[in-house]
Design an enzyme around this catalytic site. Sequence first.
Site, PDB file in Angstrom:
ATOM      1  N   HIS A   5     -82.165 -27.382   7.075  1.00 12.86           N
ATOM      2  CA  HIS A   5     -81.568 -27.303   5.745  1.00 12.86           C
ATOM      3  C   HIS A   5     -80.576 -26.149   5.633  1.00 12.86           C
ATOM      4  CE1 HIS A   5     -83.870 -30.140   2.923  1.00 12.86           C
ATOM      5  NE2 HIS A   5     -84.062 -30.544   4.169  1.00 12.86           N
ATOM      6  N   ASP A   6     -80.716 -25.145   6.450  1.00 13.31           N
ATOM      7  CA  ASP A   6     -79.697 -24.101   6.491  1.00 13.31           C
ATOM      8  C   ASP A   6     -78.419 -24.647   7.115  1.00 13.31           C
ATOM      9  OD1 ASP A   6     -78.538 -21.479   6.340  1.00 13.31           O
ATOM     10  OD2 ASP A   6     -78.907 -21.262   8.480  1.00 13.31           O
ATOM     11  N   SER A  43     -77.627 -18.999   4.844  1.00 12.13           N
ATOM     12  CA  SER A  43     -77.406 -19.047   3.399  1.00 12.13           C
ATOM     13  C   SER A  43     -78.639 -19.567   2.672  1.00 12.13           C
ATOM     14  CB  SER A  43     -76.184 -19.904   3.068  1.00 12.13           C
ATOM     15  OG  SER A  43     -76.294 -21.198   3.630  1.00 12.13           O
ATOM     16  N   ARG A  57     -87.633 -27.295   9.578  1.00  8.10           N
ATOM     17  CA  ARG A  57     -87.007 -27.832   8.367  1.00  8.10           C
ATOM     18  C   ARG A  57     -86.132 -26.781   7.699  1.00  8.10           C
ATOM     19  NH1 ARG A  57     -88.344 -28.867   2.633  1.00  8.10           N
ATOM     20  NH2 ARG A  57     -87.131 -30.712   2.046  1.00  8.10           N
ATOM     21  N   ASP A  91     -97.217 -37.495   9.996  1.00  4.08           N
ATOM     22  CA  ASP A  91     -97.838 -38.204  11.122  1.00  4.08           C
ATOM     23  C   ASP A  91     -99.318 -37.855  11.089  1.00  4.08           C
ATOM     24  OD1 ASP A  91     -98.870 -39.069  13.530  1.00  4.08           O
ATOM     25  OD2 ASP A  91     -97.617 -37.791  14.787  1.00  4.08           O
ATOM     26  N   PRO A  96     -79.812 -34.986   4.057  1.00  9.88           N
ATOM     27  CA  PRO A  96     -80.328 -36.344   3.877  1.00  9.88           C
ATOM     28  C   PRO A  96     -81.493 -36.352   2.893  1.00  9.88           C
ATOM     29  CG  PRO A  96     -80.987 -35.461   6.007  1.00  9.88           C
ATOM     30  CD  PRO A  96     -80.025 -34.484   5.422  1.00  9.88           C
ATOM     31  N   THR A 143    -101.224 -37.428  15.219  1.00 11.86           N
ATOM     32  CA  THR A 143    -101.143 -36.128  15.920  1.00 11.86           C
ATOM     33  C   THR A 143    -100.307 -35.198  15.046  1.00 11.86           C
ATOM     34  OG1 THR A 143     -99.198 -36.877  17.181  1.00 11.86           O
ATOM     35  CG2 THR A 143    -101.357 -37.140  18.226  1.00 11.86           C
ATOM     36  N   GLU A 182     -79.236 -21.853  -2.690  1.00 12.48           N
ATOM     37  CA  GLU A 182     -79.682 -23.088  -2.036  1.00 12.48           C
ATOM     38  C   GLU A 182     -81.192 -23.274  -2.092  1.00 12.48           C
ATOM     39  OE1 GLU A 182     -78.203 -23.232   1.984  1.00 12.48           O
ATOM     40  OE2 GLU A 182     -76.228 -22.515   1.362  1.00 12.48           O
ATOM     41  N   HIS A 211     -90.084 -35.407  12.322  1.00 11.74           N
ATOM     42  CA  HIS A 211     -91.127 -35.825  11.390  1.00 11.74           C
ATOM     43  C   HIS A 211     -92.431 -36.183  12.099  1.00 11.74           C
ATOM     44  CE1 HIS A 211     -88.153 -36.895   7.906  1.00 11.74           C
ATOM     45  NE2 HIS A 211     -88.203 -35.609   8.181  1.00 11.74           N
ATOM     46  N   THR A 212     -92.503 -35.880  13.373  1.00 10.60           N
ATOM     47  CA  THR A 212     -93.760 -36.030  14.102  1.00 10.60           C
ATOM     48  C   THR A 212     -94.742 -34.923  13.743  1.00 10.60           C
ATOM     49  OG1 THR A 212     -94.717 -36.365  16.299  1.00 10.60           O
ATOM     50  CG2 THR A 212     -93.015 -34.705  16.124  1.00 10.60           C
ATOM     51  N   GLY A 221     -73.236 -24.722   7.300  1.00  4.83           N
ATOM     52  CA  GLY A 221     -73.443 -24.346   8.690  1.00  4.83           C
ATOM     53  C   GLY A 221     -74.604 -23.377   8.852  1.00  4.83           C
ATOM     54  N   ASN A 251     -85.123 -28.262  -1.985  1.00  2.49           N
ATOM     55  CA  ASN A 251     -85.725 -27.157  -1.241  1.00  2.49           C
ATOM     56  C   ASN A 251     -86.896 -26.489  -1.943  1.00  2.49           C
ATOM     57  OD1 ASN A 251     -83.808 -27.477   0.783  1.00  2.49           O
ATOM     58  ND2 ASN A 251     -82.414 -25.952  -0.075  1.00  2.49           N
TER      59      ASN A 251
END
Length: 344
Positions: free
Chosen positions: A79-80, A89, A75, A263, A176, A266, A101, A206-207, A85, A107
């Site tokens: 998010h970086d 940062s 994550r 999740d 997002p 698992t 950031e 997101h697993t 890019g 964050n």
Amino acid sequence: MTTMGGSSILPAPTVATTALVLLIVLLASPATVAKGSGLSVGFYKKLCPKAEKVVRRTVTKAFEKEPGTPADLIRLFFHDCFVRGCDASVLLESTPGSMAERDSKANNPSLDGFEVISDAKETLEKLCPQTVSCADVLALAARDGAYLASGHDYAVPTGRRDGLVSKEDEVLPSVPHPDFNHSQLVENFTAKGFTTEEMVTLSGAHTIGTSHCSSFTDRLYNFSQGGALTTDPALPPAYAARLKEKCPPETAAQNDTTMVQLDDVTPFVMDNQYYKNLLAGTVPLGSDVALMESPDTAALVELYAREPAEYWAKRFVAAMVKVSEMEVLTGAKGEIRLNCSKVN
């Protein structure tokens, strides 16, 4: 990607459990150029031969103490790269009069894993001073986290340099959100150069990991239906009851630290269970449910749920490499930070 760490300890994958190895180039091989990005696999082969081993050893050590580390690092990496890019940062700390950031509400307090990057960088500075960028350490650490959670290894092109700017107000327009609908998700990922298929594939991160309750309490208590506020009917009643038990109304506060597993079948293994959960409706985030709003993305969810986990994993690896090449700084651009949390 609203993911964070967990709590119980699992062993790292062994050779016997590695069902798919996508290691593009062995350490002894010549550098392989990543077309168009200015990066190359094996960039540090001569400059700092032990660089990738140092990062993996550091990530493995952290994982042995906290199995949520892979989710934290993936994550953090995502998010970086989605803001300015892949330039590290997101690792820069705020300074007086300039919010960075990492202090955006997207964050803070949810991002984690900073200390793992710092530990790896500290070791590398002793071994190869001002040679390995923080951006590369983060990209490699995310790869190693995915390996430890899944057993799937792959090569990451390196040669990134570190950015000099980090702005808090650039985060929310770039990443997002957990309540995005299908159209908003597609718009966000398309703007970053990703296909709809890659969007669904990357959502599979997101697993593993956790989410703060505040990211989805509206689905539990404030879902608008027929002029009334109720529980999102897309949530199976038994699952909604479990979430409400863990996330009472007061956890809607932005600074509340209560979390649940994304999740819960698992939770520490990167597999295709996420997609099976989606089909069952047992996912907390509205942005995940949004993948079922359109026939094309719903069909991909069904495909990933039906096929062996390796089918998704192979595509996830390719998408992660693509993420790692987003708007990178190379050559004389940027710098090689001495400390990942501040510019030189």
